[in-house]
Design an enzyme around this catalytic site. Structure first.
Site, short mmCIF file in Angstrom:
data_model
loop_
_atom_site.label_atom_id
_atom_site.label_comp_id
_atom_site.label_asym_id
_atom_site.label_seq_id
_atom_site.Cartn_x
_atom_site.Cartn_y
_atom_site.Cartn_z
N CYS A 43 -5.12 9.36 -3.62
CA CYS A 43 -4.39 8.51 -2.67
C CYS A 43 -2.92 8.35 -3.06
CB CYS A 43 -5.01 7.13 -2.60
SG CYS A 43 -6.71 7.11 -2.07
N HIS A 87 -11.39 7.26 4.44
CA HIS A 87 -10.47 8.41 4.56
C HIS A 87 -11.22 9.65 4.07
CE1 HIS A 87 -6.40 6.06 4.12
NE2 HIS A 87 -6.54 6.47 5.37
N ASP A 127 0.81 -1.23 0.00
CA ASP A 127 0.00 0.00 0.00
C ASP A 127 0.84 1.27 0.00
OD1 ASP A 127 -2.67 -0.79 -0.18
OD2 ASP A 127 -2.89 -1.10 1.98
N ARG A 130 -9.91 5.86 10.44
CA ARG A 130 -8.45 5.72 10.50
C ARG A 130 -7.83 6.70 11.50
NH1 ARG A 130 -6.48 2.86 5.98
NH2 ARG A 130 -8.02 1.27 5.51
N ARG A 143 0.42 -1.59 7.60
CA ARG A 143 1.04 -0.42 6.97
C ARG A 143 2.05 0.28 7.89
NH1 ARG A 143 -2.68 3.34 3.34
NH2 ARG A 143 -0.57 3.78 2.59
N1 ARG Z 1 -5.36 0.04 0.85
C1 ARG Z 1 -5.08 1.35 1.38
C2 ARG Z 1 -5.64 1.45 2.80
O1 ARG Z 1 -6.68 0.90 3.05
C3 ARG Z 1 -5.66 2.42 0.52
C4 ARG Z 1 -5.29 3.78 0.94
C5 ARG Z 1 -5.90 4.84 0.10
N2 ARG Z 1 -5.38 6.12 0.41
C6 ARG Z 1 -6.10 7.23 0.56
N3 ARG Z 1 -5.47 8.35 0.67
N4 ARG Z 1 -7.40 7.20 0.66
O2 ARG Z 1 -5.05 2.06 3.66
#
Ligand code: ARG
Length: 292
Positions: free
Chosen positions: A281, A187, A88, A158, A113
């Site tokens: 993203c 997000h 990611d 998040r 991550r």
């Molecule tokens: N697979 C990543 C996650 O879930 C995607 C992140 C996407 N980034 C964003 N800025 N929305 O964290």
């Protein structure tokens, strides 16, 4: 009558009969991470299905098109080296929030991550920025979007609310907390995009009623996205004040952007969408000292 050329300079013409607001682009600096190790090997959002294989060459071509479009528009794009085992990391927007000479590096919500933060700490340090890592869960520009002097800050999935206070202190800018309620829009940058200092576009249903009221109050001229536009990830967009790079398929939103004087540029990012990521993203803006 006046028209504004792409570079934002005025030229007089006899026939420029439009009322749409004049939108000026400003040259920006961005950070991206090549998709060398991109894959969907785990699931931390509803878009990710590790059982469907990703097409790496296609993902690479789609990412390259986003990169090249930004360069073609005259922007500077820096690259952070991708790290093996961090699929990611291509989503550079999540790595930090950057304002002037200060970077606040992410603290990821999910262990998968976590190791990305070290790469961003190193990268910003090596460039001489003042760098700290956030104490509370904070997913960088995925959840922090700069609008004029404000920092719009998402929470709910998040980034932790406590991180908002931290960012306010670190950057010395007012933080406007916005609470997300739909897991598909986990997000802030999946539900809202900043188009210029006064203009945003967003999908109201992604937010609590209280946060919708704040957005109505702060941005009375906002462009409102439909459920279809949001579902096509149309809000995951990068604007330079005039050109709006966004995933293809958000047709109603594209029309509204045109009516408002912006130039939408649709980009096919279907492979990246498999990870729940779109155009924005992949792009972290390194906001200049003047707060641009
Ligand atoms: N697979 C990543 C996650 O879930 C995607 C992140 C996407 N980034 C964003 N800025 N929305 O964290």
């Amino acid at each position: 009558m006046e028209t504004i050329s792409e570079a934002g300079t005025s030229t007089a013409t006899a026939e420029a009969p439009y009322d749409a607001a004049i939108r000026r682009s400003r040259t920006r600096r961005y950070l991206m991470c090549p998709p060398t190790h991109f894959d969907v090997t785990y699931s931390i959002n509803p878009w990710m299905n590790p059982h469907t294989p990703t097409a790496q060459p296609l993902a690479a071509a789609q990412w390259q098109a986003v990169h090249d479009q930004l360069v073609e528009l005259g922007h500077t794009v820096d690259l952070i080296p991708p790290v093996p085992g961090l699929p990611d990391m291509v989503f550079a927007a999540n790595g930090a929030t950057v304002w002037g000479d200060r970077a606040l590096v992410a603290r990821f919500r999910h262990a998968e991550r976590d190791a990305e933060s070290a790469a961003y700490l190193d990268w910003f340090r090596s460039r001489g920025l003042k760098v700290e890592q956030a104490e509370s869960a904070n997913e960088g520009e995925g959840d922090y979007l700069s609008a004029g002097s404000w920092l719009l800050a998402g929470n709910g999935f998040r980034t932790d609310r406590r991180a908002h206070v931290e960012s306010e202190q670190y950057f010395g800018r007012p933080v406007i907390g916005l609470t997300l309620v739909d897991a598909r829009y986990y997000h802030l940058d999946t539900a809202l995009a900043v188009l210029d200092e006064q203009t945003v576009m967003y999908y109201p249903d992604a937010f609590t009623p209280g946060s919708q009221a704040i957005l109505r109050e702060l941005f009375p001229t906002a462009i409102i996205a439909t459920a279809e536009d949001a579902g096509a990830f149309g809000l995951n967009a990068v604007s330079d004040g005039r050109h709006v790079l966004m995933p293809t398929g958000a047709t109603q939103l594209e029309a509204k952007l045109r009516d408002a004087g912006f130039e939408p540029i649709g980009l096919d990012v279907s492979e990246l969408l498999r990870a729940g990521g779109g155009v924005k993203c992949c792009v972290l803006e390194l906001h200049g000292p003047a707060g641009g």
